[in-house]
Each structure stands twice: as structure tokens, then as C-alpha cells.
Design a protein around this motif. Sequence first.
Motif, short mmCIF file in Angstrom:
data_model
loop_
_atom_site.label_atom_id
_atom_site.label_comp_id
_atom_site.label_asym_id
_atom_site.label_seq_id
_atom_site.Cartn_x
_atom_site.Cartn_y
_atom_site.Cartn_z
N UNK A 63 -12.72 41.05 72.89
CA UNK A 63 -11.59 41.73 73.51
C UNK A 63 -11.44 43.14 72.93
N UNK A 83 -10.91 36.85 62.33
CA UNK A 83 -11.38 36.00 61.25
C UNK A 83 -12.90 35.84 61.26
N UNK A 134 -7.78 47.35 56.20
CA UNK A 134 -7.61 47.55 57.64
C UNK A 134 -6.67 46.49 58.21
N UNK A 143 -4.75 44.36 61.08
CA UNK A 143 -5.18 43.89 62.40
C UNK A 143 -4.35 44.59 63.47
N UNK A 153 -3.84 58.44 46.91
CA UNK A 153 -4.35 58.45 45.53
C UNK A 153 -4.46 59.89 45.05
N UNK A 196 -8.48 58.93 38.39
CA UNK A 196 -9.68 58.34 37.82
C UNK A 196 -10.41 59.36 36.98
N UNK A 201 -12.33 66.51 36.36
CA UNK A 201 -13.11 66.23 37.56
C UNK A 201 -13.50 67.57 38.17
N UNK A 210 -14.10 63.69 48.06
CA UNK A 210 -15.20 62.75 48.29
C UNK A 210 -15.12 62.06 49.63
N UNK A 211 -14.20 62.56 50.47
CA UNK A 211 -14.08 61.91 51.78
C UNK A 211 -15.22 62.33 52.70
N UNK A 220 3.78 49.37 67.19
CA UNK A 220 3.48 48.10 66.55
C UNK A 220 4.15 46.95 67.30
N UNK A 226 2.84 37.59 56.74
CA UNK A 226 1.42 37.69 57.10
C UNK A 226 0.86 38.96 56.47
N UNK A 263 -1.40 42.19 56.31
CA UNK A 263 -1.74 43.03 57.47
C UNK A 263 -3.14 42.75 58.02
N UNK A 264 -4.02 42.22 57.17
CA UNK A 264 -5.39 41.99 57.64
C UNK A 264 -5.61 40.52 57.98
N UNK A 265 -4.56 39.72 57.91
CA UNK A 265 -4.73 38.28 58.09
C UNK A 265 -4.74 37.92 59.57
N UNK A 266 -5.76 37.31 60.01
CA UNK A 266 -5.88 36.92 61.41
C UNK A 266 -5.01 35.71 61.71
N UNK A 267 -4.84 35.40 63.02
CA UNK A 267 -3.91 34.31 63.39
C UNK A 267 -4.31 32.95 62.81
N UNK A 293 -6.29 32.31 60.17
CA UNK A 293 -6.22 32.32 58.72
C UNK A 293 -4.77 32.22 58.27
N UNK A 294 -3.91 32.94 58.98
CA UNK A 294 -2.51 32.94 58.58
C UNK A 294 -1.86 31.58 58.80
N UNK A 346 -7.43 37.57 72.06
CA UNK A 346 -8.83 37.94 71.93
C UNK A 346 -9.72 37.28 72.97
#
Lengths: 310, 664
Positions: free
Chosen positions: A219, A270, A306, A308, B1, B6, B18, B164-165, B583, B607, B609-613, B615-616, B643
Amino acid sequence: MASPLEDRLDWVVRQVGSIILGKERAIRLALSCLLARGHLLIEDLPGMGKTTLAHTLARCLGLHYQRIQFTSDLLPADILGAAVYERQRETFIFHPGPIFAQLILADEINRATPKTQSALLEAMEEDQVTIEGETRPLPEPFFVIATQNPAYQIGTFPLPESQLDRFLMRIELGYPDVKAERFLLEGEDRREALGRLPVSMTPAQLHEAQALVAGIHVAPPLLDYLQALLTFSRESGRFRGGLSPRAGLALLRAARAWALLHRRGHVLPEDVQAVLPAVVGHRLHPGDDHLEQSTADLVSQLLNAIPLPV
Amino acid sequence: MTPWNHKNRSKSGQPLVEPLMPLALIWLLITLALAVAPHAGELPVWLTLLFYAVAGWRGVIAVRNQALPPRWLLLPLALLVGAGVLIEYRTLLGRDAGVALLTAMTACKLLETRGLRDGVVLVFLGYLLVMSNLLYSQEILMVAWLFAVVVVMLAAQTMIYRQHAGLTGFAPLRLAGKMLVQAIPVMLILFVLFPRIPGPLWGLPKDAYQGRTGLSEEMSPGSVSELSKSDEVAFRVRFMNSPPPLRQLYWRGPVLWNFDGRKWTRHEELQANTPVAFTPEGAVVEYAVIMEPSNRRWLLALDLPASLPPRTGMTPSFQLLRDQPVNEVYRYEVHSYPAYRTGELTTLERSRALRLPGRGNPRAQELAAEWRARDPRPEALVNAALTLFREQAFYYTLTPPLLGVNSVDDFLFRTRQGFCEHYASAFVFLMRSAGVPARIVTGYQGGERNAMGDYLIVRQADAHAWAEVWLPERGWVRVDPTSAVAPNRIHEGLYAAVADPGSLPFLMRRGGSSEWLRQLALSWDLLNNSWNEWVLAYGPDRQKELLSGLGFGPVDWGEMTIAMIVALSGFGLIFTALRWRRRFARDPVARSWQRFCARLARRGLARGPHEGPLAFTERVAMQRPELAVPAQEIGKLYGALRYGPVAPAAAVRRLQQLTRRFRA
């Protein structure tokens, strides 16, 4: 959505899991790699079951299996085969090398010379070999599992980055957990058990499964997510050189296979997250500022960075 | 940062800075060179050359990765350059010397720039250099240039902070442009609402206002004709109603009473903070004046002004005086009555309006006595003088011959060539000699209509001097002796009147083959006028005007600060809300999922922010087994709808139903 084919794949996972104990994740990754028509690199210490895994997969899937032990005096002809003169027929007859098999275990690939390595890698890339002017197709399916020993690098020829890129995934098996190890110690000889293992899938069924992978739905929000991952790897400054478009395609293909293996008709974030370490681990290197961190750490940072799409 | 996080340390434990990457340094050098460029006209040549040489050299060092000069050399070098500035200006303070010192020290800093930190310091020096340009000019071209420099500076800053980007090519420039565009609303809010304080808050250096030409507070032969060489804009006028004809446009400036035989001077001080009373006869003229900086306190207004701009008072001779010199582009609104009748003279005023220098100019005095003997009525005396100018061979010229000690006699009987100050001076002298109270008024006359923008441009070359006589019954009456000699000066402007128009500055000429160029200049003037009116002249008075015009009533700076904070927060909220809305999409699937996640978040199961449905919800099931069944169903359904290839309406409804019923 379950179909006999997906049941069968599950069955394969269970069968292989009965031999390689407590390594379901690695087995699933290896199987996804196979379904995604990619080649697999296993990097681990000796005795961790690399060969057994390859052998078990070949057995379960009913594939013609060959093992090539790479040594520093191995020549390309030892892999590809050569034409030999036969006196009775007064002609040159091609004797195919071990590469003409469906599943090849290239053991300790980094011990061979670059020339020999590239003979194998070219075959992997093109699914055919050209010997003495004649092009011969390799069997279908054609799946290479190469192993590398990370600890002893003396007298080896490490694979250059461009060659590493030809492996869809790189995985590690690692030590078994206490329970699995106990079971291993108590149980019978793995080799004997392997010999009794029934064939779970025909090559035709495997082919069908591979065709299914290409049809797994992706998707737009998933592509957004994937692209965000790629962009981050390129622009965050944490990596020396970000992921290539080829890596992006590999990630998507592996995620599709992983989704199929988990009985889904569509790719979830996932799925991408599950295959990401294996797919990108050997393609990324820490940037100058992050040399003290391991690639694995950076990859998990990449995952956490990142969000979702909703 | 932050770039300092560093920091590596060398083996000896000393912090290793640096290093600044060559590409970032090159960006920085380019912006500094651009920021210094407008100063090249004012800085001593050696300093400009030194700066560019050092910048160029530093760039070469960076690219070739060569060594910088040793550290011990830097202090003597800095002292040497500082001494150079000191010798050049005899001071280190003030605008010119300050800018020179800033430029010199920036060049020195370049020589010790090794690390990231030095780069950051240089960026701020660069911003200071950009701002210092505004001490010299705030014109639209300069501001446009500085804006461009700021974009490049921001790009350089981006390069430094994100070394360094891997930003290459024009990427940092694009990023900087994007940031600036996003900052525009904040800039506008600050511009409109930041409380403006009358007068400079921290006192600009004294020399910041030097070098302005314009009317002065004294007049001697040649002082006004000198101004006719300048086509600089003195002020611009926008009339609220229909503008009066050119001949009525007498812009009143300093009124001069004292004459020493050669020079007229002013002596009055501000007396009233209310308009001086007079009896208007006829219509009112309302207008706004946008004045260029003059470094003088007086404001110009049409004869006779009947209102006072803020912070302005009026002298008894109807001259507007502001509490501070006009050092910025200043816009004020006044209304005037071109026809009027003023009141009685006081004894003191009468004596001052009749006072003559003790000796000198005997022939002029004789002539006046002669006229007075013939007809002592003031009107007759005025007419006698005007008739003299009209009928004898007097010439109106930009380049009159020099006059001797008895300047009035010399002019009236010998040279007979003069500019307005000669005629006005001779006229007032004759009137005073004949016993008619009289005084000189200086200012501007006429102007040029810019048809494109519907406003009037008054240039320095429009400077004029005329006379006022006091007549019983009518009070002070304006008499312009120049109009008797050269009526065209009043009706059509300077170009039509002078005998030698070729010596006029370009923009004062009319017609001819380069008229199109003049028209182009007028279009450019229109742009400048808008810039002046809306940006530069936006001072405390206009700010108050605008805010009360928006219905806020009278506001003080405290309320203004509150308004500014409210506006900034409002902008922040809108910006956040827009992002929020992205959002919290309107898509029912997404909304249901968000509601579900929000509910769990309130129970401490946020949840990631990177946790999928899947997994959550699996994590939810682990931590709260009693929620496992509904949560996992929701996770699975959401994943499939979000999806999957299709989102069947029934499934969407099912998800909505499940999430509505879900209680964590």
C-alpha cells in the motif's frame, strides 16, 4: 486467507525447526530469502549449524543439494565444471561442476581467491554460466547459501561490498538457548534425524510460492514508510553512504516474502522491520562520527527514528 | 544534536576540536564576502583588499589542506590591523570605525578558524556585518541584497551544524530558503507588533547620520541654488483629497528673521505644542508626507498647517518642529489651509521683522525711502518692489555672479542675475527698509507628480526661498518675488524657468530624448515610495495608528507586547494544528486507530512511533491479557485496512465499532 500452500510453508518451517532447534526466526528469514529469489549469507562461528540449516532446507524442499568447500586453491572450473576429452567417443564432454544444483552451500566463501568467488557470484547474479563459449542455464530454483567465518580472517579474501550486495540477506544463527541446547544434547544425532525427514514441498510448489510473493500487496503508506527509511539512511549522517535503490528493492522483496510466510496478502510495517536488519546489515557502514557504534545498533536506531505513517 | 556533543579527546587528554569541513568553510567565506561587499565603498581600500585577500587565502588553505599561520602570529596581527583602523579614523568608536574594526577582526578570525566552534562564531560575526550595512542604507536594493546574503548565511550555518549530513550542491541553499519561508509569518508578526520606541533605543553612533544634503537653518546667496544640483528626494507627499495646483504648493521650512547684510538666520525656538491659531479661509488640504532622513528637527508642511503630527510642536512662525531630528524615513499626516488670515504682531515681533543690519546697502535703503515717500501704503510698496523685478532686466539663473559686501545693492543695481534666495533676500531687505514687517521663508516649492503612484515627489532641487510681509487686516501674506521674475518657476517648475536648464540634474529635466529613462526612474521611485511608506516609515506613530485602526483603541507598549505574544503563540498553534491534522487524518480507518491508541496511551500503553499495529497489539496483549482479544482483532483489522489492497466498507464499520467499544 490460509491456503494449502501457506500451510505447506508453515509445515516446512516446523520441519526445519525440528532439526535446527530454537532458531525459528533464522529459519523464517532463510525461507523468506529463498521465496524472494535471493541468496543468503550466513555469518557465524563454526559449529553453529550453518551447514545443517542448508542441508535441512534442501531436504525439506526436495532440492538437489551440493556443498562446495571453498579453499584458497579452489579454481573456477572446480565450481563450474569443465570439458573433458573422452577417448571412446573422441570428443570433449562437458562435466558439470557442483554449481549445477538447486541449492548450493558455499562453505567459507571468503577463503577462496577473488577469482573463484566472482565465478560463483556471477553465476548467482545471472542464473547461468558460460563455459568455453557455451552458455548453460542453471537449474531452477537456484539458491546459494554462503557461509562466512567472522572470527578468523587470516588467509582469507573478504568479500568486497559490491559482492556482498548480491546477497539478499545476511543472517547470524547464534548460540541456541539453554532449553534448545539441552534438547540437542539429549536428543538423537541430527544427521540421522535429517535422513528421516520427509520432503515437504515439491519444486513446483516452491515455484508457485515464489510467484505469490511478487503479488503481495504493497500500500502507498507502506511505500512512504520504506522511502522514509531509505532517506534517513542517506541523510542522517549516521551511515557512510546510505541504502541504494537496489537495497530498497531488496527490502521490499524480502518484506513481501516475510508477509507471505506469515499468511498475509499485504505487507505490514512489521514485515519491513522484521527483515530490515538482515537485508541492510551488510550494506551499511557506520559514518565517521559513529564508528564506535555497531551496525546493528545503528540499524535499530534507524528503525526507531522513523515513525509509521498513520 | 549540537555539534559539540561528540567531542573526541586526544591521548594527552586535551580536547580535540571537531574540524570544520572545507565545504562548510567555503560556504562561510562566500557569505562573508557577500556581506562585506556593500561596505567596499566606505571602508578604506587597504582594509577591503586585506579582507578579500585573507578570505581568498583561507579558502585556498582549506581546499589544499595546508597549515594555518602559527598562533603566536595572530595577536600581533590583530593589534596591527586594529592600529591601522585607529590611524585611519583616529578612533575605534562610531559607525565608520566600528564597521571597519568589525571587518578587520572578522578577517583575523578567519586566520584562526580551525574547528566547528570558530565557524559558529564566524556565522554570528557575519550576521553582525549584515546588520551593519543597515546603518548606511535601508533602501530596497540594499535590503534585497542583505536578504539574499542572509539566505546564503543560513545555508552556511546549516552546512556547519550538519557537516556530516552529506549536503552537496545547492541542497543547503534550498534548505535555508525553506526555513526562511517558514519564518516569514513570524517575521511579519514581529515587524507589525514588536513595540516600537520613539527615538533610537540605544543611541546610534553620532556619525551615523552624516552626509545628508538639504535645507539648512541659514541662507546666504548661493545656498539654495547649490541644492538645485541635487535630484535627491527630500520627501514625498500623498494627498488625501484632490491636490492643489503646483503654484500653491509652498512647503514651509525654516523661517528666517535675522539678517547680517549677507546671511539670513533663524533664531526662534519651539513655543507651542498646539497649532498656532489663525483664521482659515477656504478649503482644507489633507495629506501625508513621507520624509527622507534630514538629520533636522523640522517637518515640512503646506502653508499654513493647522494640525500637528505626534511629538511635534509649532513655532510662532508656523514651523513644525519634532522633538527629535528626523533620522529615519518618517511619515506624518497634516492638514493645511492654503488661504488664511493670521493675527496681530507683537511689539517684539514687529521690531524683529523690521530690523536691518547697522550699515551697508545704502542704495537699496535710498530706493525704499523713495518708494515710501511716493506711497506709504504697504500694498503699494510690495507692488513697487515686484514691479521693479518684473520690468527691469532681472534674470533667473542657477549660476549667478558672485556678490560683494553690500550684497543687496550689488544684486539690485549691478548683477541683476540671481536665484530665488537673491530675490527673496533683496525683497525682504527693501520691505524692511520701507517700514513693512517682512521675513524670509525657506522650504520647497512645487514637486513632481508621479502619475503611476498618484503621489508627489519633492526633490532637493525644488528647494525655494520666498518672503512674507505683514499687512494690517490680513496678517502675514506670502509674497514670492521669484514669481515676478520667472513666473514659470512657480507654475511649471524649475526646468521651465531657469535660463540654463542644462545644468540641472537629470531627474529635474523634462522632455527630450531620455524622457523614457526618466519615466523608468519614476517607476523605480514608486517602488521606493511604497517601501518607505509601508516598511521604513512604520514607526511608533504608524504602529499605534494601525493598531487603533484595527479596533484595538489606543495601545501602549505593554499591550502591544501582549498582542505580539498572543499572535506568535497563535501562529505556533496554527502551525502545530496543521501538522496535527495531518497526523489526525480524516480517514475513518486512521481516526479509529488513533482513538484506540490514544485510549491505550491514557492507560500507560503508548504506541511507539515506529510500532506497527500487530507489534503494538501483541505488546498490549502481553501486558494486559484481558484486552488481548479485542486489541489483537483491532490491530489485525487496522493493518489489513491500512495496508491491504481494498478497504471494504463493512470492515471499516467493524473497525469503528470495535474501537468505539474498546475500553482500556
